[in-house]
Design an enzyme around this catalytic site. Structure first.
Site, PDB file in Angstrom:
ATOM      1  N   ASN A 126       2.973 -49.719  -2.492  1.00 53.75           N
ATOM      2  CA  ASN A 126       3.818 -49.161  -3.490  1.00 53.75           C
ATOM      3  C   ASN A 126       4.188 -47.592  -3.323  1.00 53.75           C
ATOM      4  O   ASN A 126       5.057 -47.219  -4.000  1.00 53.75           O
ATOM      5  CB  ASN A 126       2.839 -49.350  -4.717  1.00 53.75           C
ATOM      6  CG  ASN A 126       1.233 -49.071  -4.640  1.00 53.75           C
ATOM      7  OD1 ASN A 126       0.803 -49.646  -3.496  1.00 53.75           O
ATOM      8  ND2 ASN A 126       0.959 -48.255  -5.210  1.00 53.75           N
ATOM      9  N   CYS A 156      -0.255 -43.533 -12.133  1.00 59.28           N
ATOM     10  CA  CYS A 156      -1.657 -43.280 -12.333  1.00 59.28           C
ATOM     11  C   CYS A 156      -2.042 -43.316 -13.867  1.00 59.28           C
ATOM     12  O   CYS A 156      -1.313 -42.460 -14.839  1.00 59.28           O
ATOM     13  CB  CYS A 156      -2.218 -42.144 -11.845  1.00 59.28           C
ATOM     14  SG  CYS A 156      -3.891 -41.716 -12.072  1.00 59.28           S
TER      15      CYS A 156
END
Ligand code: PLP
Length: 363
Positions: free
Chosen positions: A140, A309
């Site tokens: 990713n 995140c």
């Protein structure tokens, strides 16, 4: 320095295709519980099965091998929790949804290009008994694609099952379950222009699976809970759209952007390794990842510092650290179907301004 908004964070999530939006609007008109045996229920069940067939076809499996989940994260968890940690081997560059649910697993190192070496897998399996090898198809953060078919042969020769997290690869490169020769494969709809909160686990018929969702008999008793009807229909519509999309233009833009970034002294991670057509991991000569994300954002450009995140804080990338890159000046630029040549030009001109007039970072 404010420009029009430019979205270059497709690996975090993607805009819904117009056809997906239409499908979702239409699906809202149906409310039957797919488990009900009356006409309303049968209609909903029939629509889910139609969607399952489309997804199965896209990865070359029988529809019964598709289990709908709430996300790519859940698909990964389903597989990994089936095996004791000690019986699992994965790599140091996996997504957190693999790392955090197999904390005591053995981690294969990667080389400086982010690749797991098949000969190392062979060596490890000769000395260590393992029941599951979990290795992502494409990373990713860097877009690096693992030599999975080669590794599958080795894993199976040692009686080890193989799981691949294909969340980022699916839709961007061919993902054929049979050709990859894996036992489990995870997918997520929101990376391909579908809705968030829906994913799938593709499973080989004879592969074990312990379901942690207890309840009704949905998904052939492998995942209890009333199905996410809207999500499933939107997922299938996104699969149709992404299958038609030609990535060549995106790849050309990625290559052009990389060339221009290098001229500015920026390093492209795993530059000469086979990568996804849309992903760039770039290390800047100055400025921290956090500052870069903020400065681009102020200029109307969305990029990210490695993976998206959930805490909202920028952390050092475990992927780049595993590749021997000790840096906190990396960002991820991920292109997609809305990206234009104008976006790339603007990105380069904003980058030049940022590098020429770096904002002072607080000590
Ligand atoms: N695996 C990879 C490689 C990912 O990039 C992501 C999402 O960023 C996931 C798994 C998790 O997917 P989801 O967001 O559907 O939980």
């Amino acid at each position: 320095m404010k420009t029009n908004s430019i979205y270059l964070d497709f690996n975090a999530t993607t805009p819904l295709w117009p056809n997906v939006q239409d499908t979702l609007h239409r699906a809202m008109g149906y409310f039957g519980n797919p488990s009900s045996i009356h006409a309303w229920g049968r209609q909903a069940q029939g629509m889910i099965e139609g969607a399952r067939e489309k997804i199965a076809q896209a990865v070359n499996v029988h529809p019964s091998q598709v289990i709908f989940t709430s996300s790519g994260t859940e698909a990964n968890n389903l597989v990994l929790q089936t095996y004791p940690d000690e019986a699992i081997i994965s790599s140091t560059v996996e997504h957190v949804s693999v790392l955090h649910c197999s904390e005591k697993a053995t981690r294969m190192p990667v080389d400086q290009n982010g690749l797991v070496r098949p000969e190392q897998v062979e060596k490890l399996l000769r000395h260590q008994k393992a029941s599951l090898l979990s290795l992502m198809l494409a990373n990713n953060e860097t877009g690096v694609i693992q030599p999975l078919s080669e590794i599958a042969k080795i894993a199976h020769a040692h009686g080890c099952r193989l799981h691949t997290d294909a969340v980022q690869a699916f839709g961007k490169i061919p993902v054929d379950f049979q050709e990859l020769d894996v036992d489990y494969l995870s997918l997520s709809a929101h990376k391909i222009g579908g809705p968030k909160g829906i994913g799938a686990l593709i499973i080989r018929d004879d592969a074990p699976l312990t379901s942690f969702m207890k309840g009704g008999g949905q998904e052939r008793r492998r995942r209890a809970g009333t199905e996410n009807f809207l999500g499933i229909l939107g997922f299938a519509a996104a699969v149709e759209e992404i299958s038609r999309f030609d990535w060549h233009k995106v790849l050309d833009m990625r290559v052009l952007l990389e060339k221009q970034l290098k001229e500015l002294g920026i390093t492209i991670v795993a530059e000469n390794t086979t990568r996804l057509p849309n992903t760039i991991s770039a290390i800047y000569p100055s400025l921290s990842s956090e500052m870069l994300v903020m400065q681009y954002d102020l200029s109307g450009i969305a990029i990210s510092a490695g993976s998206a995140c959930s805490s909202g804080k920028v952390q050092k990338s475990h992927v780049l650290s595993a590749m021997g890159q000790d840096t906190d000046s990396a960002i991820r630029i991920s292109l997609g179907w809305t990206t234009t040549e104008q976006d790339i030009e603007t990105f380069v001109s904003v980058t030049k301004q940022l590098l020429n007039n770096p904002v002072q970072e607080a000590a």
